[in-house]
Each structure stands twice: as structure tokens, then as C-alpha cells.
Design a protein around this motif. Sequence first.
Motif, PDB file in Angstrom:
ATOM      1  N   PRO A   1       0.822  -1.220   0.000  1.00  0.00           N
ATOM      2  CA  PRO A   1       0.000   0.000   0.000  1.00  0.00           C
ATOM      3  C   PRO A   1       0.851   1.263   0.000  1.00  0.00           C
ATOM      4  O   PRO A   1       1.810   1.403   0.763  1.00  0.00           O
ATOM      5  CB  PRO A   1      -0.822  -0.124   1.295  1.00  0.00           C
ATOM      6  N   GLY A   2       0.503   2.175  -0.888  1.00  0.00           N
ATOM      7  CA  GLY A   2       1.197   3.453  -0.994  1.00  0.00           C
ATOM      8  C   GLY A   2       2.451   3.411  -1.821  1.00  0.00           C
ATOM      9  O   GLY A   2       3.093   4.453  -2.027  1.00  0.00           O
ATOM     10  N   ALA A   3       2.861   2.229  -2.318  1.00  0.00           N
ATOM     11  CA  ALA A   3       4.100   2.098  -3.074  1.00  0.00           C
ATOM     12  C   ALA A   3       3.788   1.830  -4.542  1.00  0.00           C
ATOM     13  O   ALA A   3       2.803   1.168  -4.875  1.00  0.00           O
ATOM     14  CB  ALA A   3       4.959   0.975  -2.512  1.00  0.00           C
ATOM     15  N   SER A   4       4.650   2.346  -5.420  1.00  0.00           N
ATOM     16  CA  SER A   4       4.550   2.077  -6.853  1.00  0.00           C
ATOM     17  C   SER A   4       5.947   1.913  -7.412  1.00  0.00           C
ATOM     18  O   SER A   4       6.856   2.691  -7.108  1.00  0.00           O
ATOM     19  CB  SER A   4       3.820   3.222  -7.567  1.00  0.00           C
ATOM     20  N   LEU A   5       6.123   0.860  -8.204  1.00  0.00           N
ATOM     21  CA  LEU A   5       7.407   0.539  -8.818  1.00  0.00           C
ATOM     22  C   LEU A   5       7.224   0.483 -10.320  1.00  0.00           C
ATOM     23  O   LEU A   5       6.307  -0.165 -10.813  1.00  0.00           O
ATOM     24  CB  LEU A   5       7.924  -0.811  -8.303  1.00  0.00           C
ATOM     25  N   ARG A   6       8.088   1.167 -11.062  1.00  0.00           N
ATOM     26  CA  ARG A   6       8.015   1.160 -12.519  1.00  0.00           C
ATOM     27  C   ARG A   6       9.414   0.991 -13.086  1.00  0.00           C
ATOM     28  O   ARG A   6      10.335   1.712 -12.697  1.00  0.00           O
ATOM     29  CB  ARG A   6       7.388   2.436 -13.063  1.00  0.00           C
ATOM     30  N   VAL A   7       9.544   0.008 -14.008  1.00  0.00           N
ATOM     31  CA  VAL A   7      10.812  -0.279 -14.674  1.00  0.00           C
ATOM     32  C   VAL A   7      10.561  -0.220 -16.175  1.00  0.00           C
ATOM     33  O   VAL A   7       9.600  -0.820 -16.677  1.00  0.00           O
ATOM     34  CB  VAL A   7      11.364  -1.670 -14.278  1.00  0.00           C
ATOM     35  N   GLU A   8      11.389   0.504 -16.904  1.00  0.00           N
ATOM     36  CA  GLU A   8      11.276   0.613 -18.356  1.00  0.00           C
ATOM     37  C   GLU A   8      12.636   0.399 -18.994  1.00  0.00           C
ATOM     38  O   GLU A   8      13.664   0.861 -18.469  1.00  0.00           O
ATOM     39  CB  GLU A   8      10.735   1.991 -18.769  1.00  0.00           C
ATOM     40  N   ASN A   9      12.631  -0.309 -20.131  1.00  0.00           N
ATOM     41  CA  ASN A   9      13.865  -0.546 -20.889  1.00  0.00           C
ATOM     42  C   ASN A   9      13.546  -0.412 -22.368  1.00  0.00           C
ATOM     43  O   ASN A   9      12.581  -1.020 -22.863  1.00  0.00           O
ATOM     44  CB  ASN A   9      14.420  -1.939 -20.596  1.00  0.00           C
ATOM     45  N   ARG A  10      14.334   0.394 -23.072  1.00  0.00           N
ATOM     46  CA  ARG A  10      14.149   0.585 -24.509  1.00  0.00           C
ATOM     47  C   ARG A  10      15.496   0.467 -25.195  1.00  0.00           C
ATOM     48  O   ARG A  10      16.473   1.124 -24.794  1.00  0.00           O
ATOM     49  CB  ARG A  10      13.542   1.965 -24.802  1.00  0.00           C
ATOM     50  N   PHE A  11      15.554  -0.369 -26.243  1.00  0.00           N
ATOM     51  CA  PHE A  11      16.816  -0.630 -26.932  1.00  0.00           C
ATOM     52  C   PHE A  11      16.608  -0.580 -28.440  1.00  0.00           C
ATOM     53  O   PHE A  11      15.626  -1.107 -28.960  1.00  0.00           O
ATOM     54  CB  PHE A  11      17.355  -2.016 -26.547  1.00  0.00           C
ATOM     55  N   ARG A  12      17.514   0.094 -29.121  1.00  0.00           N
ATOM     56  CA  ARG A  12      17.563   0.089 -30.586  1.00  0.00           C
ATOM     57  C   ARG A  12      19.015  -0.140 -31.004  1.00  0.00           C
ATOM     58  O   ARG A  12      19.904   0.625 -30.614  1.00  0.00           O
ATOM     59  CB  ARG A  12      17.075   1.412 -31.183  1.00  0.00           C
ATOM     60  N   GLY A  13      19.222  -1.179 -31.793  1.00  0.00           N
ATOM     61  CA  GLY A  13      20.554  -1.489 -32.285  1.00  0.00           C
ATOM     62  C   GLY A  13      20.602  -1.424 -33.803  1.00  0.00           C
ATOM     63  O   GLY A  13      19.816  -2.078 -34.480  1.00  0.00           O
ATOM     64  N   PHE A  14      21.530  -0.622 -34.346  1.00  0.00           N
ATOM     65  CA  PHE A  14      21.720  -0.462 -35.792  1.00  0.00           C
ATOM     66  C   PHE A  14      22.998  -1.194 -36.184  1.00  0.00           C
ATOM     67  O   PHE A  14      24.092  -0.868 -35.677  1.00  0.00           O
ATOM     68  CB  PHE A  14      21.852   1.018 -36.163  1.00  0.00           C
ATOM     69  N   TYR A  15      22.898  -2.127 -37.112  1.00  0.00           N
ATOM     70  CA  TYR A  15      24.050  -2.933 -37.519  1.00  0.00           C
ATOM     71  C   TYR A  15      24.198  -2.843 -39.042  1.00  0.00           C
ATOM     72  O   TYR A  15      23.251  -3.096 -39.784  1.00  0.00           O
ATOM     73  CB  TYR A  15      23.862  -4.391 -37.070  1.00  0.00           C
ATOM     74  N   TYR A  16      25.418  -2.509 -39.506  1.00  0.00           N
ATOM     75  CA  TYR A  16      25.668  -2.210 -40.913  1.00  0.00           C
ATOM     76  C   TYR A  16      26.684  -3.184 -41.499  1.00  0.00           C
ATOM     77  O   TYR A  16      27.451  -3.839 -40.771  1.00  0.00           O
ATOM     78  CB  TYR A  16      26.195  -0.775 -41.070  1.00  0.00           C
ATOM     79  N   THR A  17      26.684  -3.250 -42.821  1.00  0.00           N
ATOM     80  CA  THR A  17      27.660  -4.094 -43.521  1.00  0.00           C
ATOM     81  C   THR A  17      28.953  -3.350 -43.806  1.00  0.00           C
ATOM     82  O   THR A  17      29.911  -3.957 -44.303  1.00  0.00           O
ATOM     83  CB  THR A  17      27.071  -4.586 -44.849  1.00  0.00           C
ATOM     84  N   THR A  18      29.016  -2.049 -43.508  1.00  0.00           N
ATOM     85  CA  THR A  18      30.257  -1.293 -43.704  1.00  0.00           C
ATOM     86  C   THR A  18      31.194  -1.535 -42.522  1.00  0.00           C
ATOM     87  O   THR A  18      30.757  -1.903 -41.418  1.00  0.00           O
ATOM     88  CB  THR A  18      29.965   0.207 -43.852  1.00  0.00           C
ATOM     89  N   GLN A  19      32.494  -1.286 -42.732  1.00  0.00           N
ATOM     90  CA  GLN A  19      33.508  -1.536 -41.711  1.00  0.00           C
ATOM     91  C   GLN A  19      34.281  -0.260 -41.415  1.00  0.00           C
ATOM     92  O   GLN A  19      34.496   0.587 -42.294  1.00  0.00           O
ATOM     93  CB  GLN A  19      34.479  -2.630 -42.168  1.00  0.00           C
ATOM     94  N   ASN A  20      34.698  -0.110 -40.159  1.00  0.00           N
ATOM     95  CA  ASN A  20      35.530   1.031 -39.769  1.00  0.00           C
ATOM     96  C   ASN A  20      36.996   0.744 -40.110  1.00  0.00           C
ATOM     97  O   ASN A  20      37.329  -0.368 -40.563  1.00  0.00           O
ATOM     98  CB  ASN A  20      35.342   1.351 -38.284  1.00  0.00           C
ATOM     99  N   PRO A  21      37.884   1.696 -39.920  1.00  0.00           N
ATOM    100  CA  PRO A  21      39.302   1.448 -40.285  1.00  0.00           C
ATOM    101  C   PRO A  21      39.938   0.270 -39.567  1.00  0.00           C
ATOM    102  O   PRO A  21      40.935  -0.287 -40.063  1.00  0.00           O
ATOM    103  CB  PRO A  21      39.985   2.772 -39.898  1.00  0.00           C
ATOM    104  N   ASP A  22      39.408  -0.151 -38.404  1.00  0.00           N
ATOM    105  CA  ASP A  22      39.967  -1.310 -37.700  1.00  0.00           C
ATOM    106  C   ASP A  22      39.417  -2.628 -38.210  1.00  0.00           C
ATOM    107  O   ASP A  22      39.750  -3.688 -37.671  1.00  0.00           O
ATOM    108  CB  ASP A  22      39.677  -1.187 -36.195  1.00  0.00           C
ATOM    109  N   GLY A  23      38.543  -2.576 -39.212  1.00  0.00           N
ATOM    110  CA  GLY A  23      37.985  -3.791 -39.778  1.00  0.00           C
ATOM    111  C   GLY A  23      36.737  -4.290 -39.088  1.00  0.00           C
ATOM    112  O   GLY A  23      36.212  -5.349 -39.450  1.00  0.00           O
ATOM    113  N   GLU A  24      36.237  -3.557 -38.092  1.00  0.00           N
ATOM    114  CA  GLU A  24      35.030  -3.977 -37.393  1.00  0.00           C
ATOM    115  C   GLU A  24      33.788  -3.440 -38.115  1.00  0.00           C
ATOM    116  O   GLU A  24      33.799  -2.346 -38.670  1.00  0.00           O
ATOM    117  CB  GLU A  24      35.050  -3.449 -35.952  1.00  0.00           C
ATOM    118  N   TYR A  25      32.736  -4.234 -38.096  1.00  0.00           N
ATOM    119  CA  TYR A  25      31.486  -3.791 -38.707  1.00  0.00           C
ATOM    120  C   TYR A  25      30.890  -2.651 -37.865  1.00  0.00           C
ATOM    121  O   TYR A  25      30.865  -2.714 -36.638  1.00  0.00           O
ATOM    122  CB  TYR A  25      30.494  -4.950 -38.822  1.00  0.00           C
ATOM    123  N   GLU A  26      30.403  -1.646 -38.552  1.00  0.00           N
ATOM    124  CA  GLU A  26      29.901  -0.465 -37.851  1.00  0.00           C
ATOM    125  C   GLU A  26      28.530  -0.747 -37.240  1.00  0.00           C
ATOM    126  O   GLU A  26      27.738  -1.542 -37.776  1.00  0.00           O
ATOM    127  CB  GLU A  26      29.806   0.723 -38.818  1.00  0.00           C
TER     128      GLU A  26
END
Length: 823
Positions: A389-414
Amino acid sequence: MRWVLFLLLFLLPAWAQEENVLKVLEAERLELREEGGEEVYVLVGSPVRLERNGEILEAERVTYFRARRLLYLSGKVRYRDQEGRLIEAEELQVDLKDESFDALTVRIEAKDLLLTGPLCQRAAGAILLERGYATPCASCGQEVPDYAFRAREIVLYPGDRVVARGVVLLWREEPLLELPVLLLYLSERRPRLEVGQDEGGFFFKADLPYVAAFGLGYTLFRYYQGRGFGLGFDHVGVGEAKEHYFFLHTPPDTFQYRGEYSLKRREFSLTALLERDDTREKLSRFRLEALLPGSPTPQDWRYALRLEGFLDHDEATPPPRTLQRLPELEVQSPTFREGPFSLQASLLLGRYLAETNPLNRSARALGPYAEAARALFAHAESLALAPWPGASLRVENRFRGFYYTTQNPDGEYERQVDWTTSLSLRQALGGFSLEAAYQRSVQEGESPFRFDALPTRKNHQATLGLGFQERPLFLNLKGGQDLEGNRYLPLEAEARLQDQGYTLRLYHKRGLEGEGPLETQGEASLTPYPFSFRASLRYDHTKALFDPLTLQGAYALPAGSLSLTHRHGLNGEGALTSDLTFSLRESLTAYTLQARRDWQKDTLALQGQAILGPQSLSLQANLDREALAYALGFGAGVAPGPLLDLLLSGRFQEGLRGTNLRLSLSQAMPEAGFRFAANLHLPEVEDRDVYLKDATFSGGVELWPPIPLDEGVLPGLSLSGSLSYLRQPTRPEGYTLALRSFGPTLTFLGRENTKLHLAALLTQNLPGEALRPKFVLTLDRCCWALRYTLDAAKGEVRLAFLYGGQAAEVLMDEEGVRLGGLP
């Protein structure tokens, strides 16, 4: 009798509730019967008038069969439907369940077409007339219509598209030609025949209608002497989907085409577009979107396929850098709920051609426009609980991940990440409340594309808030820690005393890392109706400066308001600005006044207006240390006109200077649709002369219509087009005159409202250019017209034929004169 209307309110409540759209507007007598166990209502009047969903029905006798929901009308029946078509009949039966009707001895007025026949039916929105007769010449005043047709059946579709089968064309009521089918457009582009000669030689154009089981439209035929033939079509489908296909090839190699398809259902939706117009750019643009389902609900999985791009047909010119989806596929889940927990996710896969991100070093190496594939995965979760009684708990999580076929100078995918997590726990105990919150928000990574690049951002903090609320007192204390920088957040304290008629608020912000006080705000308001007073002040401790003190007072008038606002600087500036606002409105009379005194610049600005019915007066004045600038305005008239506006402007600085009188006159009526504006220079200190500085005219004015005389008819005269005059003392002539399709039109009136229009139009700049007019000769028989055009500027001759109601009459509308001939 009018009392019948009141009686209906008591005796027909079930009818009104059941149909919910049928209203009795007028009747004289009501009869209630029972036939075969069915309730029957009979209305008698001269006439009985009913209204139903925007449709008006009139008849001498109306019978309503409640169980079958049939409406039977007899005696001088008039029925105007939602599309404005007027149906007159001796008898009319309407089925209220499916909107269908049957009628006997029918006369239909649909825009410019008159149709008659012994039997008429409506189903699915289309009107079928059996053994019908139709003519567009009924309103032209001809003793015998120039042309008409009889048909085995005539179908009038919504939008006034007419298809007739088993047709006999009539010329002056004599049979001329038999056709298996005939198509007429009453509200869209009409058939056209045109012959002429331009700089390239002779040309011929024809747009001829056709109708088939799969749709209807036009065949487009073009012939240009020495250049060849052009062919095309303009097709509209008649099925469930919206279909429109247009194609035209003109020599030597100009293509124009546009294909549209749209099908929307509950379970599936598809829209597609392909278009090209070589007269603008040699590109074929395409777009496609398929949705499953077509009209989703929150419980549905959603699927989407999108395709968007272009084909470049001219390698000599650089292509546009617009976003292309080649293609894009999206899957989105419904919102899953389990008690207080909810989850939603989506996946977007696509290959794109787009502008590259100039802030990304690896993207710059790809050039300004590049191609890459991308996967976008997103999910969002939330949890809301009340653990005790008298208590309220709220948890929210939002995620967006962008994954590309291009590579950075270290060879990792951007990749890019946009991730936000927040948690809050609030406990209320009487008037006290305690709230603890945590938030982490991160945007990081790089994108090769400009359209979806995210700015880098990191936010990681925990806060704790303590509040007390016991009206009229409100207290709040909030603090926390920046977990990213390992430092305390500023402490914020707020106290508010608020009740009906007054408010007092104090706010203080103090740094806990040695900064000391940061900001202090104070605000007070008092509202003893009809007065209201307000004062606010802010002090920035880090800059040791006050924001301007704002004082405001207002008085609520019965039909308006009066307010005074003053801003005063407490850092040695003194008074800054004072503003007065007044407004009053009663019926068609209104007054407004705005005044500002700028104490620092030593200026005074006034702006006021008085609206006195169709007239209005306005004042603008600006007074500074050197001059008084003013503008006095007067307006008169009500649309569609005429509307008159006068504006006298200038400034007083050791005499009158820059004095001008601006005049504007406009009208949007059938006999005169135009706009005229002129600027007149008035005497001033440096120039005592009075002269016209500039003037413009656009639209059309009928100076007088054809006037019958004892020995004939005086031709009518009208002016149309646009004319611009500009005074230029440096030129030898002292002015320039620009004409755009400007000139007079003479109208000769003959028998049976036959009109002959002769227009002489100029499109050129004067003086300095040889006159090259365009002559337009139009023979108007109301339901058909011939137009002959001789254009000296383009060196071309044209002859055009058009049919349809009011085919080529010189009309004046809101946009000005519309000359006769082709639309």
C-alpha cells in the motif's frame, strides 16, 4: 400542418432511433396503420420533405414500411443525392437497408447532362437507366438539342462517369451513328481533338475515350509532321483496387508514364507507384509498400515490405541523392502482456542507397552517396507494480541497435546503439512521499548514412526525492549522483503555497561539489477576479546576475481583456520594456491595441485595429529619437468582394519622407474575378511630385455583357490576363510594362445563346519588343465548341474541338477569367 412535426416526435421515436438518419422536415398529415402485421407510416404534404444522410427527398405522399425498411414516395418526387444529382420521378421506392432504389418515369440532372427514361434503378452507388435518352444541351436554350443519344441502357457511376451501351447518336434529333458503347466524363478531363501548326510543322492530337470490362479511359494519339507518331493511353480500373495507368510517347524519344495501384483490405494492403516524365527529368521513380495485415490491431503481428528508388535514364547528368530502399522488410510483434509486464520487439532489414554521414571517416571514403545494408533490432519492456500500500514501482527498458555491412578502419562492422533503462520506486505516506529513481541512457557508435546518424550521448544517474503535499502547501526536495562522472547532482528545493486566488513559489538549486548556490527563482500571483497580478524573478548565482523582474497585471473585460506587462533590469539596467495589450469584441465590432515602450532604445511602438462590420481601420506607428514611422490602413468589403484595402505609410523626420499610398482591390465573383494593386508616391521633402511607382493587375473583368439592340446586338467586352507596370526613370521611356496573356475579349451573341469569342492576348515586355499577339477565336454552342488559335510569338496555329455542357463559354471565377476552349 406544422403540428404534425411535433406529433412525430412522440409517435415515431422507434423510427428515429432505428434509422438514426431519417428526419421529417415538413409534413401536413400523419397516418398510422398495420398491414399484414407490419407497422406502416403514411405522411401526406405539399410536399413532404425528408432529410437522410445529406440527401433530400420530396413527394406528395410518403409511405414507410418499418419491418422491411422500405420507403415509398409518389407524386412529384424529387430526390437530391449526396453527389448533388437531382432525380425527378412519378414514383420512387428506396430500400434503406442497402441504399438501392427503383423509380418510374425518371428525369436526372447530373452536372451538365440531362437523362430521361421510363425505368431507373440504383445499386452499389451506380444508377442504371433503361431505354434512356441523354443530352448535355438541355440548359443551353436550344429549341432542338444540337446532339444527344439514345441507349439501351445508361449507367451513371459515382463521380458522374457515364457508360452507355447500344447507343444511337443524334444530331438535331436525327440518327447519325450507332455505337456499341459510349463513355462520357462529366467531372474530369474530357475528350479532345486538336490540329495545328507550330515551328516544327503540322501536328494532330486526339484523346478518345474507351470502355471495357476491365476499366475505362482514353487512347492518346499524336502526329507531328517530320517527327513521327506518338501513342499512349490513360486508363482507370473499375475493380476493388484503385488503378490509374498513364503512358505517352512523343517523338523523338520523350516518355511520360505513371502507374498507380492501391488495394486496401483488412487482411492485406498494397500500394505501388511508377512514374517518369522526361519533360522534367529522365528518371523513373518507383515506390511500393505491402502491409500484412492491412488494418492491424494491437494484437496482430505486423509485416511490411517497402521498395523505393529510381532508375536513371540519362548518364550525362548526376542522379539525385535521395534515400533508396532496395528493399526494406519489417517485422513487428504485438505487445505481449503478462500481468504488469509488457514486451514489444521489431526487426527491420534493408539495403539502402543514401547520402553518407560526413562525420564518419570511413563513410567519407565511400563518397557522398553510397550503398550499404542495415539491420535495426528494437525492443521495449516495461513493468509496473504496486508491491504494498502506498508504493509504486516502474521499470522501463528501450533498446535500438543499428548494424551495418560497412567496416571502420579497424575492420570492425559499424554499429549504433540507443539504449535507455529507467527505474523508479515511490512511497506515499499521508502527505509525505519518497521517490528513488535510476536512469541510464546511452547513444554511441557510428552510421555510414546521414539519415539515421545519432548524436553521441551518455547519461547515468540516480536520484532521490522527498515531497510533502498538504493543500495549500507543497514541498519538494530532490538530489542525486551522476554515476558516469562520479559526482553529486545539484540539490533542488521547491516550496509552493497555492490555493484558489493566489500562488507563491520559491525554487533554489545548489551544487554539492563546491559550486555553492546555482539558481534561485521566485514567483507570486494573485487573482481576485476580474483582476490578476503576477511577479517573477530569477537569480543566476554563477554569473551573479538577475534575470529581468517581470510584473504583470490584467483585467478581464466582459467581452475582452486588458493587460500590462513590465520588465525591469536589476543589474543596473533599470526599466527595459512595458507592454500594453487590449482586446474587445462585441458581435461584428472588435478593437485590438498593442503598445510597447522600449526604455533602453527609447522607442514606442503602437499597433491597433478597429473592425466595424465590413469596414476596418488599422494603425502602426514606431517613434524613436529621430523619426516617427507610421502606416494607416483602411479595409472595406466582404468576400467574394469587392474588397478594398488602402495603406498610407511613411515617416516624419524634419518633414514627410517615404510617403506612399498602397491600394489593393480584389473580387471573386462570376462577372469579375481579379486583383489590382498600385503604389502611389505622394509629396515628401525630397520629392514633391505625385506619380505611380508600380501597379499590377491579374484576373478578368467583364466590362459589359452582349447587349441586345433594336437593330442587332452590341458585342460584350472583357479583359483578362496579367499586367505589371514599373516606373523606371533611368529608361528612355521611364517605365516597363510586362504583359502575360493580357488583352480584350469580344463576345458576339447569336441565336439560341450561340456565342463567338474573339480574344487578342499579349505575352511580352513593353516597350522594346515587337508586338506578337495570340488570337483566339472560339465558337461556343454551350454543349460543344470549336477554338482556333493563332500564336505569333510561338509561330503556331491550333484548331481544337470540345464537347460537354458549357464547353467554352467565357467564365469569370475566383482565379480570374477562364477563356473558352480546352481545360
